[in-house]
Design an enzyme around this catalytic site. Structure first.
Site, PDB file in Angstrom:
ATOM      1  N   GLY A 244      34.044  46.869  33.676  1.00 37.81           N
ATOM      2  CA  GLY A 244      35.304  46.762  32.946  1.00 37.81           C
ATOM      3  C   GLY A 244      36.370  47.777  33.261  1.00 37.81           C
ATOM      4  O   GLY A 244      37.541  47.561  32.888  1.00 37.81           O
ATOM      5  N   GLU A 278      27.957  48.235  35.151  1.00 42.51           N
ATOM      6  CA  GLU A 278      28.131  47.045  36.002  1.00 42.51           C
ATOM      7  C   GLU A 278      29.566  46.916  36.505  1.00 42.51           C
ATOM      8  O   GLU A 278      30.209  45.888  36.302  1.00 42.51           O
ATOM      9  CB  GLU A 278      27.778  45.781  35.204  1.00 42.51           C
ATOM     10  CG  GLU A 278      26.377  45.740  34.629  1.00 42.51           C
ATOM     11  CD  GLU A 278      26.177  44.567  33.662  1.00 42.51           C
ATOM     12  OE1 GLU A 278      27.147  43.847  33.345  1.00 42.51           O
ATOM     13  OE2 GLU A 278      25.039  44.384  33.210  1.00 42.51           O
ATOM     14  N   PRO A 279      30.103  47.927  37.154  1.00 44.73           N
ATOM     15  CA  PRO A 279      31.498  47.817  37.582  1.00 44.73           C
ATOM     16  C   PRO A 279      31.676  46.871  38.768  1.00 44.73           C
ATOM     17  O   PRO A 279      30.796  46.769  39.624  1.00 44.73           O
ATOM     18  CB  PRO A 279      31.860  49.252  37.995  1.00 44.73           C
ATOM     19  CG  PRO A 279      30.562  49.867  38.385  1.00 44.73           C
ATOM     20  CD  PRO A 279      29.495  49.202  37.565  1.00 44.73           C
ATOM     21  N   GLY A 280      32.789  46.187  38.786  1.00 44.14           N
ATOM     22  CA  GLY A 280      33.139  45.336  39.919  1.00 44.14           C
ATOM     23  C   GLY A 280      34.514  45.719  40.427  1.00 44.14           C
ATOM     24  O   GLY A 280      34.666  46.375  41.459  1.00 44.14           O
ATOM     25  N   ARG A 317      44.644  34.671  40.938  1.00 48.11           N
ATOM     26  CA  ARG A 317      44.932  35.531  39.783  1.00 48.11           C
ATOM     27  C   ARG A 317      46.365  35.406  39.264  1.00 48.11           C
ATOM     28  O   ARG A 317      46.560  35.320  38.051  1.00 48.11           O
ATOM     29  CB  ARG A 317      44.594  36.997  40.098  1.00 48.11           C
ATOM     30  CG  ARG A 317      43.145  37.214  40.512  1.00 48.11           C
ATOM     31  CD  ARG A 317      42.731  38.675  40.580  1.00 48.11           C
ATOM     32  NE  ARG A 317      42.666  39.245  39.243  1.00 48.11           N
ATOM     33  CZ  ARG A 317      43.572  40.019  38.729  1.00 48.11           C
ATOM     34  NH1 ARG A 317      44.625  40.380  39.427  1.00 48.11           N
ATOM     35  NH2 ARG A 317      43.444  40.464  37.503  1.00 48.11           N
ATOM     36  N   CYS A 347      51.012  21.981  46.388  1.00 45.59           N
ATOM     37  CA  CYS A 347      51.898  21.108  45.623  1.00 45.59           C
ATOM     38  C   CYS A 347      51.700  21.291  44.127  1.00 45.59           C
ATOM     39  O   CYS A 347      51.157  20.410  43.437  1.00 45.59           O
ATOM     40  CB  CYS A 347      51.654  19.657  46.027  1.00 45.59           C
ATOM     41  SG  CYS A 347      51.910  19.460  47.787  1.00 45.59           S
ATOM     42  N   GLU A 348      52.082  22.427  43.619  1.00 45.35           N
ATOM     43  CA  GLU A 348      52.009  22.756  42.192  1.00 45.35           C
ATOM     44  C   GLU A 348      53.096  23.794  41.933  1.00 45.35           C
ATOM     45  O   GLU A 348      53.204  24.754  42.705  1.00 45.35           O
ATOM     46  CB  GLU A 348      50.688  23.464  41.841  1.00 45.35           C
ATOM     47  CG  GLU A 348      49.452  22.686  42.068  1.00 45.35           C
ATOM     48  CD  GLU A 348      48.810  22.219  40.776  1.00 45.35           C
ATOM     49  OE1 GLU A 348      49.351  22.495  39.679  1.00 45.35           O
ATOM     50  OE2 GLU A 348      47.767  21.573  40.884  1.00 45.35           O
ATOM     51  N   TYR A 375      37.952  39.713  42.797  1.00 41.64           N
ATOM     52  CA  TYR A 375      38.326  38.418  42.213  1.00 41.64           C
ATOM     53  C   TYR A 375      39.422  37.730  43.033  1.00 41.64           C
ATOM     54  O   TYR A 375      40.262  37.022  42.498  1.00 41.64           O
ATOM     55  CB  TYR A 375      38.743  38.581  40.742  1.00 41.64           C
ATOM     56  CG  TYR A 375      37.677  39.280  39.931  1.00 41.64           C
ATOM     57  CD1 TYR A 375      36.469  38.662  39.667  1.00 41.64           C
ATOM     58  CD2 TYR A 375      37.870  40.582  39.452  1.00 41.64           C
ATOM     59  CE1 TYR A 375      35.477  39.312  38.950  1.00 41.64           C
ATOM     60  CE2 TYR A 375      36.876  41.238  38.732  1.00 41.64           C
ATOM     61  CZ  TYR A 375      35.678  40.597  38.489  1.00 41.64           C
ATOM     62  OH  TYR A 375      34.707  41.240  37.782  1.00 41.64           O
TER      63      TYR A 375
HETATM   64  N1  LLP Z   1      29.369  42.621  33.822  1.00 41.54           N
HETATM   65  C1  LLP Z   1      29.607  41.441  33.227  1.00 41.54           C
HETATM   66  C2  LLP Z   1      28.587  40.878  32.340  1.00 41.54           C
HETATM   67  C3  LLP Z   1      30.822  40.766  33.457  1.00 41.54           C
HETATM   68  O1  LLP Z   1      31.051  39.618  32.843  1.00 41.54           O
HETATM   69  C4  LLP Z   1      31.782  41.327  34.331  1.00 41.54           C
HETATM   70  C5  LLP Z   1      33.050  40.653  34.595  1.00 41.54           C
HETATM   71  C6  LLP Z   1      31.492  42.557  34.949  1.00 41.54           C
HETATM   72  C7  LLP Z   1      30.265  43.177  34.661  1.00 41.54           C
HETATM   73  C8  LLP Z   1      32.428  43.229  35.892  1.00 41.54           C
HETATM   74  O2  LLP Z   1      33.613  43.606  35.290  1.00 41.54           O
HETATM   75  P1  LLP Z   1      34.697  44.482  36.077  1.00 41.54           P
HETATM   76  O3  LLP Z   1      34.126  45.860  36.289  1.00 41.54           O
HETATM   77  O4  LLP Z   1      34.974  43.817  37.363  1.00 41.54           O
HETATM   78  O5  LLP Z   1      35.874  44.490  35.177  1.00 41.54           O
HETATM   79  N2  LLP Z   1      38.463  37.017  37.176  1.00 41.54           N
HETATM   80  C9  LLP Z   1      39.009  38.046  36.322  1.00 41.54           C
HETATM   81  C10 LLP Z   1      37.950  39.036  35.888  1.00 41.54           C
HETATM   82  C11 LLP Z   1      36.773  38.392  35.198  1.00 41.54           C
HETATM   83  C12 LLP Z   1      35.699  39.375  34.812  1.00 41.54           C
HETATM   84  C13 LLP Z   1      34.478  38.681  34.363  1.00 41.54           C
HETATM   85  N3  LLP Z   1      33.368  39.533  34.073  1.00 41.54           N
HETATM   86  C14 LLP Z   1      40.166  38.725  37.025  1.00 41.54           C
HETATM   87  O6  LLP Z   1      40.489  38.334  38.147  1.00 41.54           O
HETATM   88  O7  LLP Z   1      40.815  39.597  36.469  1.00 41.54           O
END
Ligand code: LLP
Length: 421
Positions: A244, A278-280, A317, A347-348, A375
């Protein structure tokens, strides 16, 4: 220090460079649209977490959904990351990238029976279970396979992460996790079911968080529950606080990993549980950009359009969340500056990548959409029968094609016409 959100992006006389590679050269070599990632930027982002967690019992599980390219997974694995997955497909990717199933946690509200079996066979570290029904299914399948499934309950702490409604997940009104008030009962039940081993607890309150307060509030609630469980003879080994942490797209000033984690680590002082994260986005978002070329400039009485060769199918996004990605020209141009809507060929009317941006650009010029490492590619589609972009990893002065551009024939492979009769 780069003035861009991507720390390894800088300007030279010949235009923009990512690490030691000219983006213009890269476009010549690989074509456009192409996602380009910086190995150094993702390494620096990962190491910032590692440094902040040093001396603590902690582990990072990279959220595969943010960018699941095998090369990216392989790099994170070599840096010491585990993985947070949400599908059997993501598990297969982790294994194909040389990742270890023993450091995989499996989140998601809809795990199928086949996915549970696949994960049990692989021997993952933990299932983050999101409902009573899922708990029952997992216990039955594990028992049937003669396996023990390690579990955490994903608890919904009902705190407001103060982020975009589509990406906030920890409110009572969201579909995610077990309601806080029901968690205790469900843990008691889990303790009686065969085929399960209670290992931890998990929560994830949302994405693009810019304030550490909500996650600290969630941690307080979770720790209270953990102590209650211990009192009942259900000790937990790990506490997963999800992902997050936000990044800078425009002028946001997100906390650093150290600032974000400080209030959490303070709460874990003197405790024995492992802290899992769980960072992404914060690991890969600002390690990537989308390189695109201007096809046409289309001046109008109300708006000027720059029609580029990337579209909403490549980067969803902006269309989906009205998200902002900084747009920069790859080379200086001596044409006049204008305000442009940056749009794709789809085409949108919703096919826009950026609104109202000041650019000095001509047809054929290259643009880079920044902060697109997370993402971006993973949410791309083939809408309008558009082949998905190539992906390239930059490493110093070297480049690696880490995903080939899709070919048109790839897009209808597996489709069949009916018989003539
Ligand atoms: N753990 C869980 C259970 C999650 O659902 C998510 C993201 C993460 C970890 C990783 O979160 P992060 O560190 O990346 O914020 N598509 C959207 C973001 C959707 C996030 C969904 N869950 C965007 O492009 O902003």
């Amino acid at each position: 220090m780069s003035t861009y959100p991507i720390s390894t992006l800088h300007e030279e006389a010949a235009g923009l460079y990512l690490e030691g590679v000219s983006l213009a050269t890269l476009a010549e070599q690989y074509g456009t649209p192409t996602y380009v990632y910086s190995r150094e930027a993702l390494t620096v982002a990962f190491n910032a977490y590692q440094a902040a967690l040093k001396g603590h019992r902690a582990r990072i599980f990279y959220a595969v959904k943010s960018n699941s390219n095998l090369a990216v997974l392989n790099l994170f694995s070599r840096l010491g990351a585990g993985f947070d997955i949400v599908s059997g497909g993501e598990l297969a990717r982790v294994l194909a990238a040389g990742g270890d199933a023993g450091v995989v946690v499996f989140s998601g509200v809809g795990k199928s029976e086949a996915e549970m079996r696949q994960a049990l066979r692989a021997g993952i570290r933990c299932f983050n279970v999101e409902s009573a029904a899922e708990l029952n299914r997992l216990a039955a399948i594990a028992s049937d396979m003669g396996k023990i499934a390690p579990i955490a309950l994903r608890v919904n702490p009902d705190v407001d992460p103060k982020t975009h409604p589509y990406i906030s997940t920890g409110l009572r009104s969201n579909k995610f996790g077990v309601a806080f008030d029901e968690a205790l009962t469900l843990y008691r039940r889990a303790a009686t079911l065969p085929g399960l081993r209670i290992s931890g607890i998990a929560c994830h309150i949302g994405s693009q968080l810019l304030d550490p307060a909500p996650i600290a509030e969630a941690a307080d609630k979770i720790l209270g529950l953990v102590d209650q469980l211990a009192g009942e003879g259900i000790p937990l080994d790990h506490i997963d606080l999800g992902g997050g942490l936000g990044i800078r797209y425009k002028d946001e000033t997100p906390p650093t990993p150290a600032e974000y984690l400080a209030p959490l680590l303070a709460r874990f002082a003197g405790r024995s549980e492992e802290i899992s994260l769980e960072p992404g986005r914060s690991l890969i978002g600002n390690a990537g950009l989308l390189l695109t070329r201007i096809e046409y400039l289309k001046p109008g009485s109300e708006k000027n359009f720059a029609v580029v060769d990337a579209a909403m199918n490549d980067l969803a996004r902006p269309a989906l969340y009205d998200a902002f990605h900084e747009v920069v020209t790859v080379s200086r141009s001596d044409t006049a500056t204008q305000r442009y809507e940056i749009v794709g060929p789809i085409c949108e009317s919703g096919d826009f990548l950026a609104h109202d941006r000041e650019l000095a650009a001509a047809p054929g010029d290259l643009l880079a959409l920044l902060s697109a490492g997370a993402y971006g590619m993973t949410m791309s589609s083939n809408y309008n029968t558009r082949p998905r972009a190539a992906e390239v990893m930059v490493d110093g002065t070297r480049t690696w094609l880490i995903r080939e551009r899709e070919q048109i024939a790839d897009l209808y492979r597996g489709e069949h016409m009916m018989n003539a009769d």
